[in-house]
Design a protein around this motif. Sequence first.
Motif, PDB file in Angstrom:
ATOM      1  N   ASP A 126      13.709  30.211 -15.053  1.00 28.25           N
ATOM      2  CA  ASP A 126      13.888  31.500 -15.730  1.00 28.25           C
ATOM      3  C   ASP A 126      15.362  31.877 -15.897  1.00 28.25           C
ATOM      4  N   ALA A 127      16.266  30.924 -15.662  1.00 25.92           N
ATOM      5  CA  ALA A 127      17.698  31.246 -15.673  1.00 25.92           C
ATOM      6  C   ALA A 127      18.171  31.755 -17.025  1.00 25.92           C
ATOM      7  N   VAL A 155      18.818  37.457 -33.453  1.00 29.34           N
ATOM      8  CA  VAL A 155      17.610  37.564 -32.622  1.00 29.34           C
ATOM      9  C   VAL A 155      17.708  38.705 -31.610  1.00 29.34           C
ATOM     10  N   ARG A 156      18.949  39.131 -31.267  1.00 26.43           N
ATOM     11  CA  ARG A 156      19.144  40.208 -30.292  1.00 26.43           C
ATOM     12  C   ARG A 156      19.416  41.559 -30.952  1.00 26.43           C
ATOM     13  N   ARG A 157      19.527  41.565 -32.284  1.00 24.19           N
ATOM     14  CA  ARG A 157      19.835  42.794 -33.015  1.00 24.19           C
ATOM     15  C   ARG A 157      18.559  43.519 -33.448  1.00 24.19           C
ATOM     16  N   THR A 158      18.721  44.723 -33.949  1.00 30.69           N
ATOM     17  CA  THR A 158      17.600  45.503 -34.467  1.00 30.69           C
ATOM     18  C   THR A 158      16.795  44.662 -35.457  1.00 30.69           C
ATOM     19  N   GLY A 159      15.484  44.579 -35.223  1.00 32.69           N
ATOM     20  CA  GLY A 159      14.624  43.778 -36.087  1.00 32.69           C
ATOM     21  C   GLY A 159      14.487  42.337 -35.649  1.00 32.69           C
ATOM     22  N   GLY A 160      15.312  41.923 -34.691  1.00 31.33           N
ATOM     23  CA  GLY A 160      15.247  40.548 -34.188  1.00 31.33           C
ATOM     24  C   GLY A 160      14.098  40.363 -33.220  1.00 31.33           C
ATOM     25  N   GLU A 161      13.744  39.101 -32.985  1.00 32.96           N
ATOM     26  CA  GLU A 161      12.590  38.771 -32.137  1.00 32.96           C
ATOM     27  C   GLU A 161      12.755  39.268 -30.707  1.00 32.96           C
ATOM     28  N   ARG A 162      14.005  39.255 -30.207  1.00 32.66           N
ATOM     29  CA  ARG A 162      14.278  39.747 -28.848  1.00 32.66           C
ATOM     30  C   ARG A 162      15.385  40.807 -28.905  1.00 32.66           C
ATOM     31  N   ALA A 163      15.187  41.767 -29.789  1.00 29.38           N
ATOM     32  CA  ALA A 163      16.193  42.823 -29.990  1.00 29.38           C
ATOM     33  C   ALA A 163      16.355  43.652 -28.724  1.00 29.38           C
ATOM     34  N   GLY A 164      17.602  44.039 -28.436  1.00 36.74           N
ATOM     35  CA  GLY A 164      17.868  44.924 -27.304  1.00 36.74           C
ATOM     36  C   GLY A 164      17.562  44.280 -25.976  1.00 36.74           C
ATOM     37  N   GLY A 165      17.262  45.141 -24.984  1.00 35.03           N
ATOM     38  CA  GLY A 165      16.938  44.626 -23.663  1.00 35.03           C
ATOM     39  C   GLY A 165      18.145  44.226 -22.846  1.00 35.03           C
ATOM     40  N   PHE A 166      19.329  44.627 -23.281  1.00 36.69           N
ATOM     41  CA  PHE A 166      20.559  44.348 -22.521  1.00 36.69           C
ATOM     42  C   PHE A 166      21.240  45.676 -22.195  1.00 36.69           C
ATOM     43  N   VAL A 191      23.386  38.514 -26.413  1.00 34.21           N
ATOM     44  CA  VAL A 191      23.627  37.154 -26.900  1.00 34.21           C
ATOM     45  C   VAL A 191      22.349  36.335 -26.736  1.00 34.21           C
ATOM     46  N   ASP A 192      22.130  35.388 -27.640  1.00 29.74           N
ATOM     47  CA  ASP A 192      20.978  34.486 -27.561  1.00 29.74           C
ATOM     48  C   ASP A 192      21.250  33.389 -26.541  1.00 29.74           C
ATOM     49  N   VAL A 193      20.620  33.498 -25.374  1.00 23.35           N
ATOM     50  CA  VAL A 193      20.728  32.467 -24.334  1.00 23.35           C
ATOM     51  C   VAL A 193      19.515  31.546 -24.392  1.00 23.35           C
ATOM     52  N   ILE A 194      18.332  32.145 -24.569  1.00 20.68           N
ATOM     53  CA  ILE A 194      17.072  31.376 -24.563  1.00 20.68           C
ATOM     54  C   ILE A 194      17.072  30.318 -25.661  1.00 20.68           C
ATOM     55  N   GLY A 195      17.633  30.638 -26.815  1.00 25.07           N
ATOM     56  CA  GLY A 195      17.599  29.724 -27.955  1.00 25.07           C
ATOM     57  C   GLY A 195      18.720  28.692 -27.984  1.00 25.07           C
ATOM     58  N   LEU A 196      19.569  28.673 -26.958  1.00 24.44           N
ATOM     59  CA  LEU A 196      20.696  27.739 -26.946  1.00 24.44           C
ATOM     60  C   LEU A 196      20.228  26.343 -26.545  1.00 24.44           C
TER      61      LEU A 196
END
Length: 375
Positions: free
Chosen positions: A67-68, A261-272, A78-83
């Motif tokens: 889960d790192a 992916v981390r912006r408004t409308g992205g699959e994983r928006a926000g949460g930071f 920032v997109d970490v999961i998709g790297l």
Amino acid sequence: MTDASELLKTPLHALHLELDARMVPFAGYSMPVQYPAGLMAEHLHTRSAAGLFDVSHMGQLRLVGPDAAAAFETLMPVDVIGLGVGKQRYGLLLNEEGGIIDDLMFVNRGDDIFVIVNGACKHGDLAHIKACIGQLCHVDAQFERALLALQGPQAVTALQRLLPDVEKLVFMTGAAFTWADADLYVTRSGYTGEDGFEISLPAPVAADFARALLAQPEVKPVGLGARNSLRLEAGLCLYGQDIDTTTTPVQAGLNWAMQKVRRTGGERAGGFPGAARVLAQLDGTEHLTRKRVGLVALERVPVREHVELQNTAGDTIGEVTSGLFGPSAGKPVAMGYVNLEYVATGTRVHAIVRGKVVPMDVAPMPFVPNRYFRG
């Protein structure tokens, strides 16, 4: 800490003294600011050949566990999961107000997320990361490891003699190598705007590896002074000067570092941390009052950090955060924050240097073209 006896030493300390470096306190360490050739020569050599930098004061961390990536992503916009495996990315640790705790580099090595943070921030970053995600993954500090940066257009020529196949890396990728039975990890990255590499390696072999690099005809040692002028010409931020906990990524002009992916409308928006404010600034629903810009002086007068910026009517509109004479640009360059109505390229502003007006124009960055190797 400025007493020399209290300063920490990198694994290359004895080599710096042997090379007659001028040592200064930096991030709690005794670090080389320049060698006998001088800042200008070191800067220009890096732009034309290859410069070797000791950046072992920086902090190296491993985030380990299934889960790192997901855990680390909760701390940054920032997109970490998709790297992908072997890919590197620039990241920003944020506080709850969207201010920047630190900027960093991280790479997905498959069995861990390998993170490099700024030297002055590393203990605070470690505590912050452990407190926030220490229950979700193992956070392993590797502050004892050495870190070298080999930068410049001939860096690849020199390094591939020691590490065959390193030339196969492209910008923002990394791979493991072995040298003298030691495990190295190399990324094709750096902070000069040039092609180059950062090399993580065990402290006991660091001096020998550095000597082997310095034996290559293309390579000369370069200190922190030229590292600073190189990164400023490249339009890159220095943490603690150009960005800090009072600046958001959008104010700093780092929108490119925040993937869709981390912006408004992205699959994983926000949460930071600070997401509401940062996303509102990105979306234009929160009005920015200031923004980071590049500046070029119209006279040959270096304009340094903390210099006041005024409009042509004499009203204060901002402040310089980094500035010097750019050896490759051939003119004084700077960056700083100005009120939003002064951010357009070509806008004339006045820097107040020792009571004198120095005219400057807002200019695009980088001040010299980047030459990253993208394949």
